[in-house]
Design an enzyme around this catalytic site. Structure first.
Site, PDB file in Angstrom:
ATOM      1  N   LYS A   1       0.724  -1.309  -0.083  1.00 52.86           N
ATOM      2  CA  LYS A   1      -0.047  -0.158  -0.175  1.00 52.86           C
ATOM      3  C   LYS A   1       1.058   1.140   0.115  1.00 52.86           C
ATOM      4  O   LYS A   1       1.775   1.352   0.900  1.00 52.86           O
ATOM      5  CB  LYS A   1      -0.972  -0.108   1.274  1.00 52.86           C
ATOM      6  CG  LYS A   1      -2.063  -1.077   1.271  1.00 52.86           C
ATOM      7  CD  LYS A   1      -3.073  -0.832  -0.010  1.00 52.86           C
ATOM      8  CE  LYS A   1      -4.345  -1.693   0.063  1.00 52.86           C
ATOM      9  NZ  LYS A   1      -5.196  -1.336  -0.896  1.00 52.86           N
TER      10      LYS A   1
ATOM     11  N   LYS B   1     -13.922  -6.305  -7.977  1.00 53.70           N
ATOM     12  CA  LYS B   1     -14.295  -6.563  -6.879  1.00 53.70           C
ATOM     13  C   LYS B   1     -15.967  -6.721  -6.628  1.00 53.70           C
ATOM     14  O   LYS B   1     -16.461  -5.729  -7.257  1.00 53.70           O
ATOM     15  CB  LYS B   1     -13.799  -5.446  -5.761  1.00 53.70           C
ATOM     16  CG  LYS B   1     -12.467  -5.253  -5.717  1.00 53.70           C
ATOM     17  CD  LYS B   1     -12.015  -4.224  -4.885  1.00 53.70           C
ATOM     18  CE  LYS B   1     -10.195  -3.898  -4.753  1.00 53.70           C
ATOM     19  NZ  LYS B   1      -9.999  -2.789  -3.708  1.00 53.70           N
TER      20      LYS B   1
END
Length: 323
Positions: A145, A242
């Site tokens: 991240k 997703k």
């Protein structure tokens, strides 16, 4: 039903930190048979637990009257609420018919897959240590991240040095700025980063059309359903599917087919949820170049029964879980 699962050690991205996963589970029954689906309301998309529960309740009467998955696509917009109901209806159909859900979806079989493992945003030193430990423990694909541009080059170099043999995926979560993007993409290419997710904010990513992309770039926040794909062809090399964005498995399968037709590489991803949310996403894995279904691995505890994880390898769901 709203459930809460603590996250092991917390979870940090460019937009903030969380200590728990709050999920909504929809249950649809017919007689003694019931199907379940899980979603994760996401504030970035204007969702809250309350709004998602209210959306599910708004179509209760239509579902109880027999509305099927195709009707559901018209009753609710893409998003978490539709995802929970869509996956519950898939599960119910499989249990009623006795036909495994992957067969209903037209797949011959599901195989174990290697999932990425996420390293939260932190200092370069902390991320390098965590990446090295994860890689040494048998996790060959690491998703790091990013999204704090002033320190991201150092983070990229530090993680690569700590895990020299890992496949690296970088996720900026819309945190980079256009003027910094060329140098950051060059840094990713120099570190052999396989994919860079959503470097610029959704709706402000047109600059990707005008610049060289030395590292492949993947749309996440910019891509929800197949309706978004055509406008992204000149900006992205891949898209992240997703279920909480597509509004369930039904639309996700159609989006995967259209994305492949348009030449996008596919990634299947997840929010931080339990095995019940990962199970239907496993049906997208055979089409995907990258799989990022590590939600349960980030939790202090998963639901039981859950998916079986052998290190980085995720096994298809057993029918006691879903499908």
């Amino acid at each position: 039903m709203v459930e809460r699962f603590p996250i092991a050690g917390g979870f940090t991205i460019s937009r903030g930190s969380r200590a728990e996963a709050v999920v909504v589970v929809a249950r649809v029954s017919a007689g003694e048979v019931a199907g379940r689906g899980e979603c994760v309301p996401y504030a970035r998309y204007g969702e809250s637990v309350e709004s998602v529960v209210a959306a599910i309740e708004s179509v209760r009467a239509r579902i109880e009257a027999g509305a099927d998955r195709m009707a559901l696509q018209r009753l609710l917009p893409a998003g978490a609420a539709r995802n929970a109901l869509d996956c519950a209806l898939w599960d119910l159909e499989a249990r009623q018919s006795g036909v495994p859900v992957h067969v209903l979806a037209g797949l011959d079989r599901l195989r174990p897959v290697t999932t990425a493992f996420t390293i939260s945003l932190g200092t370069a030193q902390t991320m390098a240590r965590q990446a090295g430990e994860a890689f040494d423990s048998g996790r060959p694909v690491l998703k790091i991240k990013l999204g704090a541009p002033e320190g991201d080059m150092e983070r990229i170099r530090a993680v690569r040095a700590a895990a020299p043999g890992a496949v690296l995926l970088a996720d900026a979560n819309e945190g980079w700025r256009e003027q910094e993007l060329p140098a950051l993409l060059e840094a990713c290419a120099a570190a052999d980063v396989a994919l860079v997710e959503q470097p610029l904010p959704a709706g402000a990513d047109a600059a990707l059309e005008r610049m060289e992309r030395p590292a492949p770039v993947c749309a996440d926040e910019s891509m929800h359903t197949r309706a978004d794909l055509a406008s992204l062809r000149a900006r992205y090399d891949a898209v992240n599917l997703k279920l909480d964005k597509t509004g369930g498995l039904t639309e996700a399968l159609a989006t995967a087919e259209e994305a492949t037709r348009l030449g996008f590489a596919l990634m299947v991803g997840c929010m931080v949820g339990t095995s019940l949310a990962m199970a239907p996403a496993m049906l997208l894995a055979p089409r995907a170049r990258f799989v990022d279904l590590d939600g349960p691995l980030l939790l202090a505890r998963d639901r039981s029964p859950g998916l079986r994880y052998d290190g980085a390898v995720a096994w298809p769901p057993g029918r006691e879980l879903w499908g």
